[in-house]
Motif scaffolding. Structure first.
Motif, short mmCIF file in Angstrom:
data_model
loop_
_atom_site.label_atom_id
_atom_site.label_comp_id
_atom_site.label_asym_id
_atom_site.label_seq_id
_atom_site.Cartn_x
_atom_site.Cartn_y
_atom_site.Cartn_z
N MET A 1 12.61 -3.52 -3.44
CA MET A 1 13.61 -2.85 -4.28
C MET A 1 13.19 -2.82 -5.74
O MET A 1 13.38 -1.83 -6.45
CB MET A 1 14.95 -3.57 -4.17
N LEU A 2 12.63 -3.95 -6.23
CA LEU A 2 12.33 -4.05 -7.64
C LEU A 2 10.90 -3.62 -7.97
O LEU A 2 10.65 -3.06 -9.03
CB LEU A 2 12.54 -5.49 -8.12
N TYR A 3 9.95 -3.89 -7.07
CA TYR A 3 8.54 -3.69 -7.42
C TYR A 3 7.93 -2.43 -6.83
O TYR A 3 6.93 -1.95 -7.33
CB TYR A 3 7.70 -4.88 -6.93
N LEU A 4 8.49 -1.92 -5.74
CA LEU A 4 7.73 -0.94 -4.95
C LEU A 4 8.29 0.48 -4.97
O LEU A 4 7.90 1.29 -4.14
CB LEU A 4 7.65 -1.41 -3.49
N ILE A 5 9.24 0.81 -5.85
CA ILE A 5 9.77 2.18 -5.78
C ILE A 5 9.08 3.09 -6.77
O ILE A 5 8.48 2.65 -7.71
CB ILE A 5 11.29 2.22 -6.00
N LEU B 1 0.83 -1.22 0.00
CA LEU B 1 0.00 0.00 0.00
C LEU B 1 0.86 1.26 0.00
O LEU B 1 0.64 2.17 -0.80
CB LEU B 1 -0.93 0.00 1.22
N THR B 2 1.87 1.32 0.88
CA THR B 2 2.74 2.51 0.91
C THR B 2 3.54 2.60 -0.39
O THR B 2 3.83 3.69 -0.86
CB THR B 2 3.69 2.49 2.11
N GLY B 3 3.88 1.45 -0.98
CA GLY B 3 4.61 1.47 -2.24
C GLY B 3 3.78 2.05 -3.37
O GLY B 3 4.30 2.76 -4.23
N ARG B 4 2.48 1.77 -3.36
CA ARG B 4 1.61 2.28 -4.44
C ARG B 4 1.36 3.77 -4.33
O ARG B 4 0.91 4.41 -5.28
CB ARG B 4 0.29 1.52 -4.42
N MET B 5 1.62 4.34 -3.14
CA MET B 5 1.42 5.79 -2.99
C MET B 5 2.51 6.59 -3.70
O MET B 5 2.37 7.78 -3.91
CB MET B 5 1.45 6.16 -1.50
#
Lengths: 156, 222
Positions: B218-222, A41-45
């Motif tokens: 590192m790969l999917y969430l930045i 969720l925080t990554g999608r923000m």
């Protein structure tokens, strides 16, 4: 003998755990699942400045839980902890030194051939990247002469 | 100091632990086995750390390319794979728990579940790779995808394929180790005095999980 006492204590703690039931593992598993959802969720923000830092912080918490409870590091004794501690220290040293070097360089100090635009690339990619010819060189982050762009294989 | 195997009473049908003469006691032998595994796992951590440094270095130089690249990956499949791998790590931990309780049938079941999820992980990874092969988001000079043309994007996919490829290789090796442990639990080998093979095998599997826990953001969430 110190080592014998240490391994005896470790062995006792490992066996004691066998009688405490699987509840501990279930709790850790649930916490790991919740943290995974939180990090997605925080990554999608797409948080501008601290997005990666937050994601890595959550990953570190998850990794610590796995090492301590799934890998039983919490019940282990001195030597096992020392090894993993030193290993983590070496990883941190490796990263901080390499990234400090990278972060404190002037762009022009990058060696010839270290930039993407210096690399041998396919014809299609070159055309797609520089559709209007050599004028686009600034965009590509290149500090080399335009003529060298046309001969990517040079020096390799 | 003993030179012959100590008398250990184990549940009927299970195997007494093998005891090497150069260890003072069985406790010392188990401690040494565990210590050796931690040493090996720390070298594994340093192996992956090299790739993490590559990632950090290139990400510092090409932040836009890495942001673009990570948004191009399939976040849904990546999340499913993370959940699958963490759950398989949980079942591997449960296998050790049941081995200590001398319940070999449950050990077999838990490792079978772990192997099933490991296979699921590889299948999902295979779909992701297939999609990238088709599109042309390949490493280095083989990159030929028109959709993203940011400088440095080839480096992102180089790091992507190297790190997930090395990780998938570890998944396959881990499956081999767990299959061997499962063949022993099917023969009813393990008990409260003899579970080192289950413990060390599952430690390897936890490391595979540990590495993915860091690769995923590192790969999917930045």
């Amino acid at each position: 003998m110190a080592i014998a006492n240490e391994s005896k204590r470790e062995s006792r703690e490992m066996h004691h755990e066998a009688h405490s039931g699987p509840a501990k593992y279930v709790i850790i598993w649930v916490v790991l699942m919740v943290l995974t959802v939180v990090t997605v969720l925080t990554g999608r923000m797409h948080l501008p400045n601290f997005g990666l830092a937050l994601a890595l912080l959550i990953a570190t918490v998850k990794g610590t839980l796995v090492a301590l409870y799934f890998m039983h590091l919490a019940e282990h004794q001195g030597a096992n902890r020392l090894i993993i501690g030193v290993s983590v220290l070496f990883v941190v040293l490796l990263m901080t030194m390499a990234l400090t070097d990278s972060a404190t360089r002037f762009p022009l100090q990058n060696a010839q051939g270290s930039r993407l635009s210096d690399m041998p690339v396919t014809e299609d990619f070159l055309k797609a990247q520089f559709p209007e010819g050599n004028q686009q060189n600034e965009k590509a982050g290149s500090s080399t002469h335009p003529k060298e762009e046309q001969e990517p294989a040079q020096g390799h | 100091m003993q030179s012959s195997a100590p008398v250990v009473s184990v549940p009927e049908g299970t195997q007494a632990p093998k005891f090497a003469a150069h260890f003072a006691t069985l406790d010392v032998q188990n401690h040494a086995a565990r210590l050796g595994m931690w040493l090996f796992l720390s070298t594994e951590i340093l192996l992956f750390a090299g790739l993490f440094v590559c990632y950090g270095f290139y990400r510092f130089n090409f932040p836009e390319a890495f942001a673009e690249g990570s948004r191009h990956l399939d976040l849904f499949l990546g999340t499913v794979n993370t959940i699958v791998l963490i759950t398989s790590s949980f079942t591997a931990a449960m296998a050790v728990h049941y081995a200590k309780a001398s319940k070999n049938k449950m050990v077999t079941l838990m490792i079978a579940l772990t192997l099933l999820m490991a296979l699921g992980f590889l299948v999902i990874k295979g779909f992701e790779y297939h999609h990238k092969f088709e599109q042309g988001t390949l490493p280095g000079k083989y990159y030929h995808f028109a959709g993203i043309q940011v400088p440095g994007i080839t480096l992102y996919f180089t790091v992507y394929f190297l790190s997930t490829g090395l990780h998938a290789f570890h998944v396959i090796i881990g499956m081999g180790i767990l299959a061997w442990v499962m063949s022993r639990s099917m023969k009813n080998h393990f008990n409260y005095a003899n579970f080192t093979a289950v413990e060390l095998g599952s430690m390897y599997w936890h490391l595979v999980d540990l590495v993915w826990i860091f690769l995923f953001p590192m790969l999917y969430l930045i």
